[in-house]
Design a protein around this motif. Structure first.
Motif, PDB file in Angstrom:
ATOM      1  N   GLU A   5     -78.927  26.393 101.510  1.00  0.00           N
ATOM      2  CA  GLU A   5     -79.926  26.931 102.191  1.00  0.00           C
ATOM      3  C   GLU A   5     -79.944  26.184 103.608  1.00  0.00           C
ATOM      4  N   LEU A   6     -80.105  26.961 104.636  1.00  0.00           N
ATOM      5  CA  LEU A   6     -80.317  26.351 106.146  1.00  0.00           C
ATOM      6  C   LEU A   6     -81.658  26.436 106.662  1.00  0.00           C
ATOM      7  N   LYS A   7     -82.310  25.164 107.150  1.00  0.00           N
ATOM      8  CA  LYS A   7     -83.731  25.601 107.487  1.00  0.00           C
ATOM      9  C   LYS A   7     -83.655  25.212 108.851  1.00  0.00           C
ATOM     10  N   GLU A   8     -84.201  26.249 109.902  1.00  0.00           N
ATOM     11  CA  GLU A   8     -84.049  26.012 111.180  1.00  0.00           C
ATOM     12  C   GLU A   8     -82.968  24.817 111.954  1.00  0.00           C
ATOM     13  N   VAL A   9     -81.877  25.363 111.513  1.00  0.00           N
ATOM     14  CA  VAL A   9     -80.647  24.498 112.190  1.00  0.00           C
ATOM     15  C   VAL A   9     -80.284  24.703 113.611  1.00  0.00           C
ATOM     16  N   TRP A  10     -80.305  23.631 114.224  1.00  0.00           N
ATOM     17  CA  TRP A  10     -79.803  23.763 115.722  1.00  0.00           C
ATOM     18  C   TRP A  10     -78.566  22.831 115.776  1.00  0.00           C
ATOM     19  N   LYS A  11     -77.465  23.092 116.530  1.00  0.00           N
ATOM     20  CA  LYS A  11     -76.516  22.213 117.057  1.00  0.00           C
ATOM     21  C   LYS A  11     -76.276  22.571 118.402  1.00  0.00           C
ATOM     22  N   ILE A  12     -76.545  21.211 119.088  1.00  0.00           N
ATOM     23  CA  ILE A  12     -76.408  21.096 120.552  1.00  0.00           C
ATOM     24  C   ILE A  12     -75.363  20.239 121.020  1.00  0.00           C
ATOM     25  N   TYR A  13     -74.593  20.740 121.730  1.00  0.00           N
ATOM     26  CA  TYR A  13     -73.258  19.987 122.407  1.00  0.00           C
ATOM     27  C   TYR A  13     -73.692  19.159 123.627  1.00  0.00           C
ATOM     28  N   VAL A  15     -72.258  18.316 126.986  1.00  0.00           N
ATOM     29  CA  VAL A  15     -70.923  18.340 127.635  1.00  0.00           C
ATOM     30  C   VAL A  15     -71.388  17.727 128.917  1.00  0.00           C
ATOM     31  N   GLY A  16     -71.201  16.527 129.167  1.00  0.00           N
ATOM     32  CA  GLY A  16     -71.505  15.935 130.434  1.00  0.00           C
ATOM     33  C   GLY A  16     -72.871  15.967 130.638  1.00  0.00           C
ATOM     34  N   GLU A  17     -73.349  16.619 131.796  1.00  0.00           N
ATOM     35  CA  GLU A  17     -74.834  16.764 132.014  1.00  0.00           C
ATOM     36  C   GLU A  17     -75.377  18.000 131.414  1.00  0.00           C
ATOM     37  N   VAL A  18     -74.517  18.745 130.855  1.00  0.00           N
ATOM     38  CA  VAL A  18     -74.937  20.209 130.436  1.00  0.00           C
ATOM     39  C   VAL A  18     -74.972  19.848 128.838  1.00  0.00           C
ATOM     40  N   LYS A  19     -76.090  20.655 128.232  1.00  0.00           N
ATOM     41  CA  LYS A  19     -76.313  20.857 126.993  1.00  0.00           C
ATOM     42  C   LYS A  19     -76.182  22.375 126.526  1.00  0.00           C
ATOM     43  N   VAL A  20     -75.210  22.346 125.650  1.00  0.00           N
ATOM     44  CA  VAL A  20     -74.800  23.866 125.042  1.00  0.00           C
ATOM     45  C   VAL A  20     -75.664  23.735 123.536  1.00  0.00           C
ATOM     46  N   GLU A  21     -76.245  25.035 123.629  1.00  0.00           N
ATOM     47  CA  GLU A  21     -77.141  25.021 122.421  1.00  0.00           C
ATOM     48  C   GLU A  21     -76.274  26.404 121.628  1.00  0.00           C
ATOM     49  N   ALA A  22     -75.519  25.685 120.797  1.00  0.00           N
ATOM     50  CA  ALA A  22     -74.365  26.788 119.984  1.00  0.00           C
ATOM     51  C   ALA A  22     -75.092  27.179 118.888  1.00  0.00           C
ATOM     52  N   LEU A  23     -76.235  26.573 118.206  1.00  0.00           N
ATOM     53  CA  LEU A  23     -77.065  27.266 117.161  1.00  0.00           C
ATOM     54  C   LEU A  23     -78.326  26.722 117.479  1.00  0.00           C
ATOM     55  N   ARG A  24     -79.335  27.903 117.514  1.00  0.00           N
ATOM     56  CA  ARG A  24     -80.647  27.694 117.928  1.00  0.00           C
ATOM     57  C   ARG A  24     -81.491  28.222 116.808  1.00  0.00           C
ATOM     58  N   GLY A  25     -81.641  27.335 115.814  1.00  0.00           N
ATOM     59  CA  GLY A  25     -82.746  27.568 114.751  1.00  0.00           C
ATOM     60  C   GLY A  25     -82.303  28.567 113.851  1.00  0.00           C
ATOM     61  N   GLY A  43     -68.154  33.133 120.513  1.00  0.00           N
ATOM     62  CA  GLY A  43     -68.982  32.191 121.262  1.00  0.00           C
ATOM     63  C   GLY A  43     -70.530  32.322 120.552  1.00  0.00           C
ATOM     64  N   SER A  44     -70.493  33.072 119.524  1.00  0.00           N
ATOM     65  CA  SER A  44     -71.810  33.376 118.805  1.00  0.00           C
ATOM     66  C   SER A  44     -72.246  32.184 117.972  1.00  0.00           C
ATOM     67  N   CYS A  55     -69.856  20.641 105.689  1.00  0.00           N
ATOM     68  CA  CYS A  55     -70.084  19.648 105.736  1.00  0.00           C
ATOM     69  C   CYS A  55     -69.033  18.810 106.596  1.00  0.00           C
ATOM     70  N   LEU A  56     -68.620  19.267 107.430  1.00  0.00           N
ATOM     71  CA  LEU A  56     -67.473  18.542 108.173  1.00  0.00           C
ATOM     72  C   LEU A  56     -68.235  18.022 109.810  1.00  0.00           C
ATOM     73  N   ASP A  57     -69.392  18.719 109.709  1.00  0.00           N
ATOM     74  CA  ASP A  57     -70.413  18.396 110.843  1.00  0.00           C
ATOM     75  C   ASP A  57     -71.695  18.298 110.423  1.00  0.00           C
ATOM     76  N   LYS A  58     -72.525  17.648 111.338  1.00  0.00           N
ATOM     77  CA  LYS A  58     -74.131  17.797 110.954  1.00  0.00           C
ATOM     78  C   LYS A  58     -74.887  18.324 112.089  1.00  0.00           C
ATOM     79  N   PRO A  59     -75.809  18.878 111.877  1.00  0.00           N
ATOM     80  CA  PRO A  59     -76.718  19.676 112.701  1.00  0.00           C
ATOM     81  C   PRO A  59     -77.406  18.489 113.614  1.00  0.00           C
ATOM     82  N   THR A  60     -78.018  18.800 114.966  1.00  0.00           N
ATOM     83  CA  THR A  60     -78.775  18.156 115.925  1.00  0.00           C
ATOM     84  C   THR A  60     -80.032  18.001 115.152  1.00  0.00           C
ATOM     85  N   LYS A  61     -80.496  19.235 114.784  1.00  0.00           N
ATOM     86  CA  LYS A  61     -81.887  19.289 114.074  1.00  0.00           C
ATOM     87  C   LYS A  61     -81.769  20.286 112.967  1.00  0.00           C
TER      88      LYS A  61
END
Ligand code: ADP
Ligand code: ADP
Length: 231
Positions: A5-13, A15-25, A43-44, A55-61
């Motif tokens: 189960e995933l609940k409101e998963v965000w992944k934000i990379y 990249v220098g000054e830029v933030k890439v929101e790869a997963l948004r809730g 790119g989705s 379980c190779l990486d953790k969500p930001t939120k």
């Protein structure tokens, strides 16, 4: 029972000054015995989601539960334990060891799990028979077709009796016919009650599963439950 189960998963990379929101809730669940297809254009966020589900990486939120245990806050070492015990990985590129036979490749995860030689040989044989390769157990990967190699990889992924199979573009390196072979095996495994999660951009897989989750720009665009065919 919810296998995942995933609940409101965000992944934000960062990249220098830029933030890439790869997963948004992203929120969804996969029940025991379900066949979930996660599909979306380049790119989705599919690879990012795959890394998190695997379980190779953790969500930001947000939170992830595997068999009702929260894994999103686990330390790396604990996470590796979940990965080895609960998840059977199938990759686009098969990732078999070329010097080992089909049987020995399938035995590998059982060696790591400390299963006795006799027992692991038995299990590996059984799994290879299940994917229709009972007569190829002593062949090396180079002596097998692409579709057959992928079937060895599926047998290997099943060897530890994981909570679910997680497949990353399993038909991506295969011709149409071998790809269809793999789809048939997945259908059979799901009919037997195995829980499958397949991440792909292969539109042919669209109606394969019992549930299709469409990703777009890091968000779920739709979740469709397929009532025809697989249930
Ligand atoms: P897909 O697998 O569907 O192509 P990805 O998860 O690879 O999608 O990418 C989603 C978004 O996140 C894209 O904008 C991509 O450029 C970005 N992205 C993916 N991985 C990284 C990373 N390691 N660092 C920075 N940006 C990334
Ligand atoms: P591709 O098919 O695009 O060449 P794979 O499907 O082999 O890539 O791998 C997809 C992702 O899974 C990659 O990010 C990679 O780092 C990771 N990965 C590949 N093989 C393994 C493995 N044996 N164990 C854990 N993670 C892996």
């Amino acid at each position: 029972m919810a296998v995942m189960e995933l609940k409101e998963v965000w992944k934000i990379y960062d990249v220098g000054e830029v933030k890439v929101e790869a997963l948004r809730g992203v929120s969804f669940g996969v029940e025991d015995g379900e066949y979930a297809i996660i599909i979306g254009p380049s790119g989705s966020g599919k690879s990012t989601l795959l890394q998190i589900l695997g379980c190779l990486d953790k969500p930001t939120k947000g939170q992830i539960f595997i068999e009702n245990v929260e894994v999103s806050k686990m330390k790396d070492r604990e996470l590796a334990g979940v990965r080895n015990k609960k998840i059977g990985f199938v990759f686009q590129s098969f990732n078999l060891l070329p010097k080992l036979s089909a049987l020995e490749n399938v035995e590998l995860p059982l060696i790591y799990a400390g299963v006795s030689p006799k027992k692991r040989r038995e299990i590996a044989k059984e799994q290879l028979e299940l994917v229709g390769l009972g007569d190829r157990i002593n062949h090396r990967p180079t002596q097998l077709s692409g579709g057959q190699q992928q079937r060895v990889a599926i047998a290997r992924a099943l060897a530890n009796d994981p909570a679910f199979l997680l497949a990353d573009e399993p038909t991506g390196n295969l011709d149409t016919k071998s790809g269809e072979e793999i789809l048939q095996i997945f259908r059979k495994l799901n009919d037997m009650g195995k829980t499958l999660v397949v991440v792909t951009h292969d539109m042919r897989m669209l109606d394969e599963g019992s549930k299709t989750i469409k990703l777009l720009d890091g968000k779920i665009q739709s979740i469709e439950v397929n009532t025809v065919g697989n249930t």
